[in-house]
Every structure is written in structure tokens, then in C-alpha cells.
Design an enzyme around this catalytic site. Sequence first.
Site, PDB file in Angstrom:
ATOM      1  N   ASN A 118      39.972  37.238  41.146  1.00  0.00           N
ATOM      2  CA  ASN A 118      41.366  37.076  40.707  1.00  0.00           C
ATOM      3  C   ASN A 118      42.204  38.330  40.966  1.00  0.00           C
ATOM      4  O   ASN A 118      43.169  38.293  41.692  1.00  0.00           O
ATOM      5  CB  ASN A 118      41.419  36.877  39.179  1.00  0.00           C
ATOM      6  CG  ASN A 118      41.437  35.426  38.756  1.00  0.00           C
ATOM      7  OD1 ASN A 118      41.594  34.541  39.576  1.00  0.00           O
ATOM      8  ND2 ASN A 118      41.297  35.197  37.461  1.00  0.00           N
TER       9      ASN A 118
ATOM     10  N   ASP B 295      36.889  29.002  33.135  1.00  0.00           N
ATOM     11  CA  ASP B 295      37.259  29.791  34.312  1.00  0.00           C
ATOM     12  C   ASP B 295      36.542  31.137  34.322  1.00  0.00           C
ATOM     13  O   ASP B 295      36.143  31.626  35.375  1.00  0.00           O
ATOM     14  CB  ASP B 295      38.778  30.010  34.341  1.00  0.00           C
ATOM     15  CG  ASP B 295      39.523  28.731  34.706  1.00  0.00           C
ATOM     16  OD1 ASP B 295      38.974  27.927  35.467  1.00  0.00           O
ATOM     17  OD2 ASP B 295      40.634  28.540  34.192  1.00  0.00           O
TER      18      ASP B 295
ATOM     19  N   ASP C 104      53.921  49.603  32.476  1.00  0.00           N
ATOM     20  CA  ASP C 104      52.662  49.344  31.761  1.00  0.00           C
ATOM     21  C   ASP C 104      51.463  49.276  32.700  1.00  0.00           C
ATOM     22  O   ASP C 104      50.324  49.462  32.269  1.00  0.00           O
ATOM     23  CB  ASP C 104      52.743  48.020  31.002  1.00  0.00           C
ATOM     24  CG  ASP C 104      53.570  48.146  29.735  1.00  0.00           C
ATOM     25  OD1 ASP C 104      54.070  49.246  29.464  1.00  0.00           O
ATOM     26  OD2 ASP C 104      53.710  47.134  29.014  1.00  0.00           O
TER      27      ASP C 104
ATOM     28  N   LEU D 132      50.894  35.415  37.303  1.00  0.00           N
ATOM     29  CA  LEU D 132      51.878  34.380  36.931  1.00  0.00           C
ATOM     30  C   LEU D 132      52.580  34.751  35.624  1.00  0.00           C
ATOM     31  O   LEU D 132      53.796  34.613  35.496  1.00  0.00           O
ATOM     32  CB  LEU D 132      51.161  33.028  36.808  1.00  0.00           C
ATOM     33  CG  LEU D 132      51.883  31.834  36.209  1.00  0.00           C
ATOM     34  CD1 LEU D 132      51.437  30.559  36.922  1.00  0.00           C
ATOM     35  CD2 LEU D 132      51.590  31.676  34.720  1.00  0.00           C
TER      36      LEU D 132
ATOM     37  N   TYR E 192      46.985  36.330  35.554  1.00  0.00           N
ATOM     38  CA  TYR E 192      47.837  37.372  34.949  1.00  0.00           C
ATOM     39  C   TYR E 192      49.138  37.543  35.743  1.00  0.00           C
ATOM     40  O   TYR E 192      50.237  37.689  35.189  1.00  0.00           O
ATOM     41  CB  TYR E 192      47.040  38.681  34.909  1.00  0.00           C
ATOM     42  CG  TYR E 192      47.535  39.761  33.983  1.00  0.00           C
ATOM     43  CD1 TYR E 192      48.648  39.586  33.163  1.00  0.00           C
ATOM     44  CD2 TYR E 192      46.853  40.982  33.920  1.00  0.00           C
ATOM     45  CE1 TYR E 192      49.081  40.598  32.308  1.00  0.00           C
ATOM     46  CE2 TYR E 192      47.276  41.999  33.069  1.00  0.00           C
ATOM     47  CZ  TYR E 192      48.388  41.799  32.274  1.00  0.00           C
ATOM     48  OH  TYR E 192      48.798  42.801  31.437  1.00  0.00           O
TER      49      TYR E 192
HETATM   50  N1  LIG Z   1      48.696  37.890  29.914  1.00  0.00           N
HETATM   51  C1  LIG Z   1      47.876  37.280  30.751  1.00  0.00           C
HETATM   52  O1  LIG Z   1      48.199  36.243  31.331  1.00  0.00           O
HETATM   53  C2  LIG Z   1      46.545  37.872  31.025  1.00  0.00           C
HETATM   54  C3  LIG Z   1      46.132  39.050  30.415  1.00  0.00           C
HETATM   55  C4  LIG Z   1      44.880  39.560  30.751  1.00  0.00           C
HETATM   56  C5  LIG Z   1      44.058  38.897  31.685  1.00  0.00           C
HETATM   57  N2  LIG Z   1      44.500  37.748  32.237  1.00  0.00           N
HETATM   58  C6  LIG Z   1      43.721  37.055  33.256  1.00  0.00           C
HETATM   59  O2  LIG Z   1      42.493  36.590  32.803  1.00  0.00           O
HETATM   60  C7  LIG Z   1      41.650  36.565  33.939  1.00  0.00           C
HETATM   61  C8  LIG Z   1      40.226  36.411  33.518  1.00  0.00           C
HETATM   62  O3  LIG Z   1      40.071  35.085  33.066  1.00  0.00           O
HETATM   63  P1  LIG Z   1      38.999  34.693  31.949  1.00  0.00           P
HETATM   64  O4  LIG Z   1      38.979  33.214  31.849  1.00  0.00           O
HETATM   65  O5  LIG Z   1      37.732  35.439  32.247  1.00  0.00           O
HETATM   66  O6  LIG Z   1      39.618  35.398  30.688  1.00  0.00           O
HETATM   67  P2  LIG Z   1      40.285  34.763  29.382  1.00  0.00           P
HETATM   68  O7  LIG Z   1      39.270  33.937  28.679  1.00  0.00           O
HETATM   69  O8  LIG Z   1      40.985  35.863  28.672  1.00  0.00           O
HETATM   70  O9  LIG Z   1      41.330  33.739  29.990  1.00  0.00           O
HETATM   71  C9  LIG Z   1      42.557  33.954  30.554  1.00  0.00           C
HETATM   72  C10 LIG Z   1      43.211  32.595  30.840  1.00  0.00           C
HETATM   73  O10 LIG Z   1      43.547  32.556  32.223  1.00  0.00           O
HETATM   74  C11 LIG Z   1      42.970  31.381  32.827  1.00  0.00           C
HETATM   75  N3  LIG Z   1      42.659  31.741  34.208  1.00  0.00           N
HETATM   76  C12 LIG Z   1      41.724  32.608  34.667  1.00  0.00           C
HETATM   77  N4  LIG Z   1      41.789  32.685  36.003  1.00  0.00           N
HETATM   78  C13 LIG Z   1      42.771  31.837  36.412  1.00  0.00           C
HETATM   79  C14 LIG Z   1      43.326  31.493  37.682  1.00  0.00           C
HETATM   80  N5  LIG Z   1      42.903  32.042  38.815  1.00  0.00           N
HETATM   81  N6  LIG Z   1      44.344  30.593  37.715  1.00  0.00           N
HETATM   82  C15 LIG Z   1      44.824  30.046  36.581  1.00  0.00           C
HETATM   83  N7  LIG Z   1      44.359  30.351  35.345  1.00  0.00           N
HETATM   84  C16 LIG Z   1      43.348  31.240  35.266  1.00  0.00           C
HETATM   85  C17 LIG Z   1      41.777  31.044  31.968  1.00  0.00           C
HETATM   86  O11 LIG Z   1      41.445  29.665  32.075  1.00  0.00           O
HETATM   87  C18 LIG Z   1      42.306  31.371  30.575  1.00  0.00           C
HETATM   88  O12 LIG Z   1      43.098  30.325  30.064  1.00  0.00           O
HETATM   89  C19 LIG Z   1      41.952  37.872  34.619  1.00  0.00           C
HETATM   90  O13 LIG Z   1      41.554  37.890  35.978  1.00  0.00           O
HETATM   91  C20 LIG Z   1      43.451  37.960  34.431  1.00  0.00           C
HETATM   92  O14 LIG Z   1      44.148  37.442  35.548  1.00  0.00           O
HETATM   93  C21 LIG Z   1      45.710  37.228  31.926  1.00  0.00           C
HETATM   94  N1  LIG Z   2      28.707  36.507  32.814  1.00  0.00           N
HETATM   95  C1  LIG Z   2      29.670  36.902  31.990  1.00  0.00           C
HETATM   96  N2  LIG Z   2      29.649  38.150  31.508  1.00  0.00           N
HETATM   97  C2  LIG Z   2      30.582  38.564  30.657  1.00  0.00           C
HETATM   98  N3  LIG Z   2      31.581  37.818  30.215  1.00  0.00           N
HETATM   99  C3  LIG Z   2      31.652  36.566  30.676  1.00  0.00           C
HETATM  100  C4  LIG Z   2      30.721  36.036  31.583  1.00  0.00           C
HETATM  101  N4  LIG Z   2      31.056  34.750  31.856  1.00  0.00           N
HETATM  102  C5  LIG Z   2      32.155  34.504  31.135  1.00  0.00           C
HETATM  103  N5  LIG Z   2      32.520  35.580  30.433  1.00  0.00           N
HETATM  104  C6  LIG Z   2      33.670  35.696  29.533  1.00  0.00           C
HETATM  105  O1  LIG Z   2      33.443  34.819  28.436  1.00  0.00           O
HETATM  106  C7  LIG Z   2      34.701  34.282  27.986  1.00  0.00           C
HETATM  107  C8  LIG Z   2      34.615  32.783  27.812  1.00  0.00           C
HETATM  108  O2  LIG Z   2      34.176  32.175  28.999  1.00  0.00           O
HETATM  109  P1  LIG Z   2      34.982  31.059  29.737  1.00  0.00           P
HETATM  110  O3  LIG Z   2      36.284  31.601  30.251  1.00  0.00           O
HETATM  111  O4  LIG Z   2      34.055  30.483  30.749  1.00  0.00           O
HETATM  112  O5  LIG Z   2      35.255  29.965  28.615  1.00  0.00           O
HETATM  113  P2  LIG Z   2      36.587  29.482  27.989  1.00  0.00           P
HETATM  114  O6  LIG Z   2      37.389  30.665  27.529  1.00  0.00           O
HETATM  115  O7  LIG Z   2      36.181  28.458  27.012  1.00  0.00           O
HETATM  116  O8  LIG Z   2      37.296  28.751  29.215  1.00  0.00           O
HETATM  117  P3  LIG Z   2      38.695  28.984  29.949  1.00  0.00           P
HETATM  118  O9  LIG Z   2      38.638  30.366  30.561  1.00  0.00           O
HETATM  119  O10 LIG Z   2      38.717  27.897  30.994  1.00  0.00           O
HETATM  120  O11 LIG Z   2      39.767  28.857  28.950  1.00  0.00           O
HETATM  121  C9  LIG Z   2      35.763  34.714  29.034  1.00  0.00           C
HETATM  122  O12 LIG Z   2      36.554  35.747  28.479  1.00  0.00           O
HETATM  123  C10 LIG Z   2      34.956  35.222  30.189  1.00  0.00           C
HETATM  124  O13 LIG Z   2      35.608  36.277  30.874  1.00  0.00           O
END
Ligand SMILES: NC(=O)c1ccc[n+]([C@@H]2O[C@H](COP(=O)([O-])OP(=O)(O)OC[C@H]3O[C@@H](n4cnc5c(N)ncnc54)[C@H](O)[C@@H]3O)[C@@H](O)[C@H]2O)c1
Ligand SMILES: Nc1ncnc2c1ncn2[C@@H]1O[C@H](COP(=O)(O)OP(=O)(O)OP(=O)(O)O)[C@@H](O)[C@H]1O
Length: 291
Positions: A150, A80, A180, A195, A193
Site C-alpha cells: 500500500n 485487508d 504532519d 484517499l 491512507y
Molecule cells: N487515516 C487513514 O485513513 C489511515 C491511517 C493510518 C493507516 N491507514 C492505512 O491502513 C493501511 C493498513 O491497513 P490495515 O487493514 O492493515 O490496517 P487497519 O486495520 O488500521 O485498517 C485501515 C482501513 O483501511 C482499509 N484498507 C487497507 N488497505 C486498503 C486499500 N488498499 N484500499 C482500500 N482500503 C484499504 C482496511 O480495510 C481498513 O478499513 C495502511 O497501509 C494505510 O494506508 C489509513
Molecule cells: N501477520 C500480521 N502481523 C501483524 N499484524 C497483522 C498481520 N496480519 C494482520 N495484521 C493486523 O491485524 C489487524 C486486523 O487484521 P485485518 O485487517 O485482516 O482484519 P480486520 O481489521 O477485521 O479487516 P479489515 O482490514 O478488512 O477491516 C490489522 O490492523 C492488520 O494490520
Amino acid sequence: MGLKSTITKEKLKSKSKAGIVLRPSTPEIKDDYMKIKGYFEKQNIEIFLEKNSANMIDEEGIDLDILCDTVDFLVSIGGDGTLISVVRRTFRSGKPVLGINLGTLGFLTDVSLNELESFLQNLSDDENYRIDSRMMIKGNANLQNFFAFNDIVISRNSLSSMIKVDAKIDGKPFNSYYGDGIIISSPTGSTAYNLSVGGPLVYPLTDAFIVTPVAPHSLTQRPLVLPADFEIEFTITDNQGAMVIVDGQDIYEVEQNQSIKIQIASKKAKLLHRKERNYFEVLNEKLQWGN
Ligand SMILES: NC(=O)c1ccc[n+]([C@@H]2O[C@H](COP(=O)([O-])OP(=O)(O)OC[C@H]3O[C@@H](n4cnc5c(N)ncnc54)[C@H](O)[C@@H]3O)[C@@H](O)[C@H]2O)c1
Ligand SMILES: Nc1ncnc2c1ncn2[C@@H]1O[C@H](COP(=O)(O)OP(=O)(O)OP(=O)(O)O)[C@@H](O)[C@H]1O
């Protein structure tokens, strides 16, 4: 559903071009990339690799801006986070993005590696895909614009203290937050986040802001859903300042008395989906909705 796009179905049917972006810092993704490349080429879809992705796996690539001008659609290979980053950097081009999931959750990504070959075989048929338009959030702080798919999170700077934020809609005060932080989420981000801290799920094709306090020190603070044509302004009133986090990927600092202005972006993000993709089925499969 949101079938407006700069690409036409005819264009997708003829020799189409796809621009590929890979999850960063994972050169081991090359084996999967080569497999994916083969699937695209078998369907007569010409592919181009984005420059940073190409450097990571020792291939030739082109700058993202040029890639956007060249291709009919973009493909994010990763989780994602990778998809969010591709959407944020490319949505202004109007090109739809297909997410191939190599991540863990893959809530936003549409197609798994196992499903890709048959998805691409069927791409020439109008009935097999859909292009959804989703709202993006535009933020401004310290004269700097930023865009979120997001969420924009206003968060405390220091673990030891709470943050105080005054909030206005179209210039009129409507709340003071003390806790916070605050999440300003798009409907797409409502399953992220938002959710986790008890905010509502909002169907992703809706235009709305979801304003959800994080650990508010109050018995009365509740998540709010606001129309997307409102301009919302948050002013940091405590002397510690705050951090503004965009999609969990970019961080900006704001000081006391500085404001963050939030509005809907004039352009939408476009996601290329399997026709049969159903939001509630994805909710059930990925987040156990209804179980
Ligand atoms: N406590 C929390 O739930 C928390 C804390 C910080 C950030 N986040 C979220 O992480 C997002 C960034 O995602 P990431 O993948 O780059 O970071 P990340 O790798 O830290 O992943 C966060 C998790 O959220 C999931 N996720 C991301 N966007 C989603 C969406 N629209 N619907 C459902 N699940 C989703 C990802 O698959 C991953 O499992 C931020 O936009 C924020 O919303 C969540
Ligand atoms: N272009 C980018 N620049 C900086 N950070 C990135 C970029 N693309 C992805 N990331 C970060 O790299 C991390 C891992 O990428 P990604 O979320 O695609 O993989 P994952 O964690 O394996 O999958 P998921 O989010 O589905 O659990 C994430 O925290 C994401 O925000």
C-alpha cells in the site's frame, strides 16, 4: 490483464496445492477455517497451513518460506490487513494470493465466505479467474530494505511539532515538505491512507508513485503522481527525526539528516481474482464511489 504467473492454468486445473494464512490473534477463526478447508478439499485442492496460523488453532503447520515453495497459490483468511501482510511476506515467491474476506471492509480481499464454494468450483475453468500483477514499493533507510504493498508513510515523531523533509528525484531537489508527514503510496494503496488525505485514486494496474502530503502547512502543496522508474529520496531535516511506517504494519525510526530512498520493487505482487471483479464496482460497493 496481467495474466503472467508462475502457476499455469493447467496446474490449477490438476491437483493443486494452496497455502493458507489466517488473521493473527483470532483463534475463534478456527470454525471458519474448518469450513473453508472443507470447500477446498471438496474441489480436490490440497491445503497446507502456515506455521503461526496453525499454532494459533492447534493444528500442524509449515514455515511460510517452505509453504511458498510447496504451493501453487496462497490464501489469506482475514481482512485487508491480513492480505497486505501475506503479500508483503510472499510476493518475491511469485505465487498469487487469494483473499477470503472475514474482515470489515475487505476492499482488497476478493471472495466472501458465501461466495467461496462456487468460486472454487469454477476455478478449474480458465474463464473464471484472473491473476493481476500489482506494483510493490521498495524502501531503504539506514541500510535496511523494506517492501510495501500500500504505502510508506514518513511521519512526525512528536504530536506537538511538524516535520521538515527535503525531497529529490533521481538526485535533483523537487520539493520541501512541512507538515504532519508524507504518504508515498502505490496505486493499490491509493484507496487507503492516501484517499483519506485527499490524494488521487490511481487504477491499481498502473505503475506509479503517489506522493501525498499529510496536513501540509502551505497553500501550494499538492499530491503528485510520479513515474515508477524514478528514484525518490526524502531527507529528514529537523532535529526530531521521523518515523517510517510500512503498510501500517512495520515502523522504522530515522534521525535528522538521514534519508529514505524509494523505488519500484523488481517483482510484482500477484492477486488471484474472480474474473468478473471490476475495480469501479468494488469502489462503489465498498467506498460508495459515484453515489
Ligand atoms: N487515516 C487513514 O485513513 C489511515 C491511517 C493510518 C493507516 N491507514 C492505512 O491502513 C493501511 C493498513 O491497513 P490495515 O487493514 O492493515 O490496517 P487497519 O486495520 O488500521 O485498517 C485501515 C482501513 O483501511 C482499509 N484498507 C487497507 N488497505 C486498503 C486499500 N488498499 N484500499 C482500500 N482500503 C484499504 C482496511 O480495510 C481498513 O478499513 C495502511 O497501509 C494505510 O494506508 C489509513
Ligand atoms: N501477520 C500480521 N502481523 C501483524 N499484524 C497483522 C498481520 N496480519 C494482520 N495484521 C493486523 O491485524 C489487524 C486486523 O487484521 P485485518 O485487517 O485482516 O482484519 P480486520 O481489521 O477485521 O479487516 P479489515 O482490514 O478488512 O477491516 C490489522 O490492523 C492488520 O494490520
